[in-house]
Motif scaffolding. Sequence first.
Motif, PDB file in Angstrom:
ATOM      1  N   UNK A 119      30.970 -17.034   0.798  1.00 30.36           N
ATOM      2  CA  UNK A 119      31.784 -17.995   0.024  1.00 30.36           C
ATOM      3  C   UNK A 119      33.053 -18.347   0.781  1.00 30.36           C
ATOM      4  N   UNK A 120      33.660 -17.377   1.467  1.00 29.15           N
ATOM      5  CA  UNK A 120      34.867 -17.642   2.242  1.00 29.15           C
ATOM      6  C   UNK A 120      34.640 -18.672   3.333  1.00 29.15           C
ATOM      7  N   UNK A 121      33.434 -18.725   3.870  1.00 23.78           N
ATOM      8  CA  UNK A 121      33.119 -19.694   4.921  1.00 23.78           C
ATOM      9  C   UNK A 121      32.947 -21.092   4.336  1.00 23.78           C
TER      10      UNK A 121
ATOM     11  N   UNK B 192      49.830 -18.782   8.225  1.00 24.66           N
ATOM     12  CA  UNK B 192      48.806 -19.028   9.238  1.00 24.66           C
ATOM     13  C   UNK B 192      47.415 -18.599   8.765  1.00 24.66           C
ATOM     14  N   UNK B 193      47.174 -18.803   7.456  1.00 20.93           N
ATOM     15  CA  UNK B 193      45.847 -18.515   6.905  1.00 20.93           C
ATOM     16  C   UNK B 193      45.298 -19.803   6.314  1.00 20.93           C
ATOM     17  N   UNK B 194      44.199 -20.282   6.910  1.00 23.22           N
ATOM     18  CA  UNK B 194      43.618 -21.518   6.403  1.00 23.22           C
ATOM     19  C   UNK B 194      42.783 -21.255   5.157  1.00 23.22           C
ATOM     20  N   UNK B 195      42.019 -20.192   5.178  1.00 25.09           N
ATOM     21  CA  UNK B 195      41.239 -19.803   4.013  1.00 25.09           C
ATOM     22  C   UNK B 195      41.982 -18.673   3.285  1.00 25.09           C
ATOM     23  N   UNK B 196      42.032 -18.751   1.983  1.00 29.95           N
ATOM     24  CA  UNK B 196      42.837 -17.818   1.205  1.00 29.95           C
ATOM     25  C   UNK B 196      42.033 -17.273   0.033  1.00 29.95           C
ATOM     26  N   UNK B 197      42.022 -15.947  -0.095  1.00 25.46           N
ATOM     27  CA  UNK B 197      41.355 -15.285  -1.230  1.00 25.46           C
ATOM     28  C   UNK B 197      42.426 -14.607  -2.081  1.00 25.46           C
ATOM     29  N   UNK B 198      42.475 -15.018  -3.328  1.00 29.52           N
ATOM     30  CA  UNK B 198      43.525 -14.531  -4.241  1.00 29.52           C
ATOM     31  C   UNK B 198      42.872 -13.807  -5.410  1.00 29.52           C
ATOM     32  N   UNK B 199      43.386 -12.640  -5.730  1.00 32.69           N
ATOM     33  CA  UNK B 199      42.842 -11.809  -6.824  1.00 32.69           C
ATOM     34  C   UNK B 199      43.874 -11.713  -7.949  1.00 32.69           C
ATOM     35  N   UNK B 200      43.415 -11.862  -9.178  1.00 28.70           N
ATOM     36  CA  UNK B 200      44.280 -11.723 -10.354  1.00 28.70           C
ATOM     37  C   UNK B 200      43.728 -10.624 -11.249  1.00 28.70           C
ATOM     38  N   UNK B 201      44.569  -9.702 -11.635  1.00 28.77           N
ATOM     39  CA  UNK B 201      44.187  -8.630 -12.564  1.00 28.77           C
ATOM     40  C   UNK B 201      45.389  -8.326 -13.461  1.00 28.77           C
ATOM     41  N   UNK B 202      45.191  -7.381 -14.370  1.00 33.47           N
ATOM     42  CA  UNK B 202      46.271  -6.968 -15.275  1.00 33.47           C
ATOM     43  C   UNK B 202      45.987  -5.547 -15.731  1.00 33.47           C
ATOM     44  N   UNK B 203      46.858  -5.049 -16.591  1.00 38.04           N
ATOM     45  CA  UNK B 203      46.669  -3.667 -17.055  1.00 38.04           C
ATOM     46  C   UNK B 203      45.666  -3.600 -18.198  1.00 38.04           C
ATOM     47  N   UNK B 204      45.744  -4.554 -19.122  1.00 40.34           N
ATOM     48  CA  UNK B 204      44.831  -4.593 -20.267  1.00 40.34           C
ATOM     49  C   UNK B 204      44.415  -6.044 -20.475  1.00 40.34           C
ATOM     50  N   UNK B 205      43.498  -6.276 -21.391  1.00 43.96           N
ATOM     51  CA  UNK B 205      43.058  -7.633 -21.674  1.00 43.96           C
ATOM     52  C   UNK B 205      44.121  -8.377 -22.476  1.00 43.96           C
TER      53      UNK B 205
END
Length: 799
Positions: A690-692, A581-594
């Motif tokens: 930006x989310x809007x 039930x979320x029309x707008x979605x913000x997703x974050x990607x990270x890791x431990x090292x490069x």
Amino acid sequence: MMQKEDEIDLKVLLFNYLQYWPLILAFMFAGLVSAFLFNRYATNIFKVESSILVEDDKPSLGTDLFESAGFGLQGKNNIENEIGILKSFSLAEETISELNLNVQYYNEGFITTNQIYDKLPIIVSVDWKQPQWVGGMFKIEVLDENTFELQIENDEFNIYNPSDPYYKSKLEDPSLKKSVYSFGEKIEEENLSIKINSIFANPGEKFQFKLTDTPTLALKYKEELSVAPINKQASILNLNLETPVRRLGEDYINKLMEMYLKRELDEKNRASESTIRFIENQLLGISDSLETSENKLQQYRSENNVFNLSQEGSVIFERLQELDKQRGETEVSLKYYQTLNSYLENNQGGDLVAPSIIGVTDPLLNSLVEALAELQAEQIRLKSNFSDQAPSVRENATRIANTKKQLQENVNLALNNTRNVLADLNNRIRMIQADINALPKTERDLIGIQRKFTINENIYVYLLEKKAEAEITKASNMPKNTILDFAKAGQIPVAPKRSLNLLIGLILGLIVPIGFITIKDFLNTKIEDPKELENQIKVPLIGMVGRNNSDDALPVLNNPRSSVTESFRSLRADMTYLSQQKENLTILFTSSISSEGKTFVSINMASVYALMGKKTILIGLDLRKPKIAEDFGLMNDKGMSTCLSSDTPWQSVIKSSGHPDFDVILSGPIPPNPAELLLQEKFTNIVNEIKEAYDVIIFDCPPVGLVSETKELFGLADISFFVFRQGYSMKGNTQILNNLVEKGGVSKIYGILNDVHIDKGYGYGYGYGYGYGYGNNSYGYHEEVTPLPWWKRALRRKN
């Protein structure tokens, strides 16, 4: 459920090894080849066997009288003692000396050298009375019928000195004065004196030989010889020796048994020889007396013309003659008892004379003397093999002491009885002498002279009879033990065990690579197994992304039918359940090292949303090491750092990805203070704006294990993903993710395994969105890019 987990673990383990099947097969093949070559060139070892029957002595008459008294004569034929004698160093030394095995000859082969024993082409004569080189190897090459070349093949020489045969000194830097010699020529060096003669050596032939001293050989054969009873109840001993030369083994065991029986026979003959010497000593004294009395008798008869006694004188003489004969035999017995008593009192060595040989018929005395003689012989044999403190030697010494004590008592009683008998005979003789005095003087003198002659004659004849009996006994002596089977070598070698060696080679070929793989996996600190990763992290492992085999960083846009693209579609489908039930979605990607692939995952995750018509924007937040620009072929001249460090609106830094629904905001030029820029309230406001404007926002954040600002960014995302890379990320990096959940309070964060290419038995994801039908076995559903050569993949830089 628990049983299923165990089955999956076994499956993983099996797949882990099966992926190396070419290596395992190669090692197994190498193991079989190695075992085959070992069997081909190893020296065959044959087993030589023989058997000896150890006879138990029949108990002598009267033995049970003192055996039951606790004097313990029953152990004198102990099988263990016979085994000790057969394995003794002294017996081995005697055998080696008889066979002359001090020179070993070898044929030089292509790979191995084989010992030769029969039909020797050369004979090496050694002067063992002087020091010699032993232990090393000489090499001889026949040049012609008269000359040969001698070289040192192995210089591990020791110096054997016959004056100190059991201790050898090492020979430093051995060398020969010259190399070419003539057959029959004496070869002399310091501490070396040998001569080599040709039997049928041909020019060009090569041989090797080495010298070995007798003590060293005796010790070697002593250790190699095995002697054991065929079973616990039997008195049959089985002798066996393992040797590469069958004839040599047969000759050695046969000669060993021969020397063993000869030693036993020599011990038996020693008693007979002692008896003969005792009788000869008695004969020396009596022969002179007999000759003197005979001469006197002849002289008296010729001078007095008296040749025969009267009837009365004959009767008296016969009575006196009988008593004198009894007294003579009694005196011999008395002398024997005195000699035996002196032997026992003074604890003398040497062999005993059997009483029966002297005419003593006392069964107890005979059995005691016989038992003592055998116990003493046994003690000599035991001491030649064991120390004085050995249990068997001490036990036998106790038996000897007990037997001597019993014998001493018996001898004292016999001495008293013999003296009484002798006194009685003397009294009877004196009574008869009264009758002799009544005869005429001439007849009285004749009786006296003839009496002395008869006494000496009877004793002399008696001793001659006993000597003959002793010599007959000696000649008839036989060893009590007998050879049942002479040495015979088996036709089939006992070593090498060819079938067993092939099996061992096969097993080692299997164990070595499996062990290597196991150790490698044990020492491996990189994440490879998805199941292991899932167990280590405190959050769900939501999906896996396979290896991208092309140089294209945008497989979702450029190759929408690839299996990699399908893995992102599967991940997009999972988002429906993660953010309901979320029309707008913000997703974050990270890791431990490069270099763990977070940028690659971010770009393609944004692409997969754009393909379904979602207005998507990818924001590069890695202000320190930006990479998005080069993947899209854009200039990183402006971006988020431009907006945050100036009044530039974010709309002006948006760049097109080439897809109508996919925009990109690059990270921009690298600022001096990236952490402070992202932590400004201005950045939060920009994100809200930006989310809007967009349906899906993808944050490509810097590695949370290296920088601090990423932790502040989790609060701006609806869903966060922590990217691991198979075969690259360290196992310890899972703790960074766990700390974010347990200590950092980060919620709605999930794990993703990127660059999956090592099959651990789960089909690349078994339920994680990159599995059946979407992996390497795609069954034609997807268009796969042909993998690059290994060297290009190694040079390609993964994001």
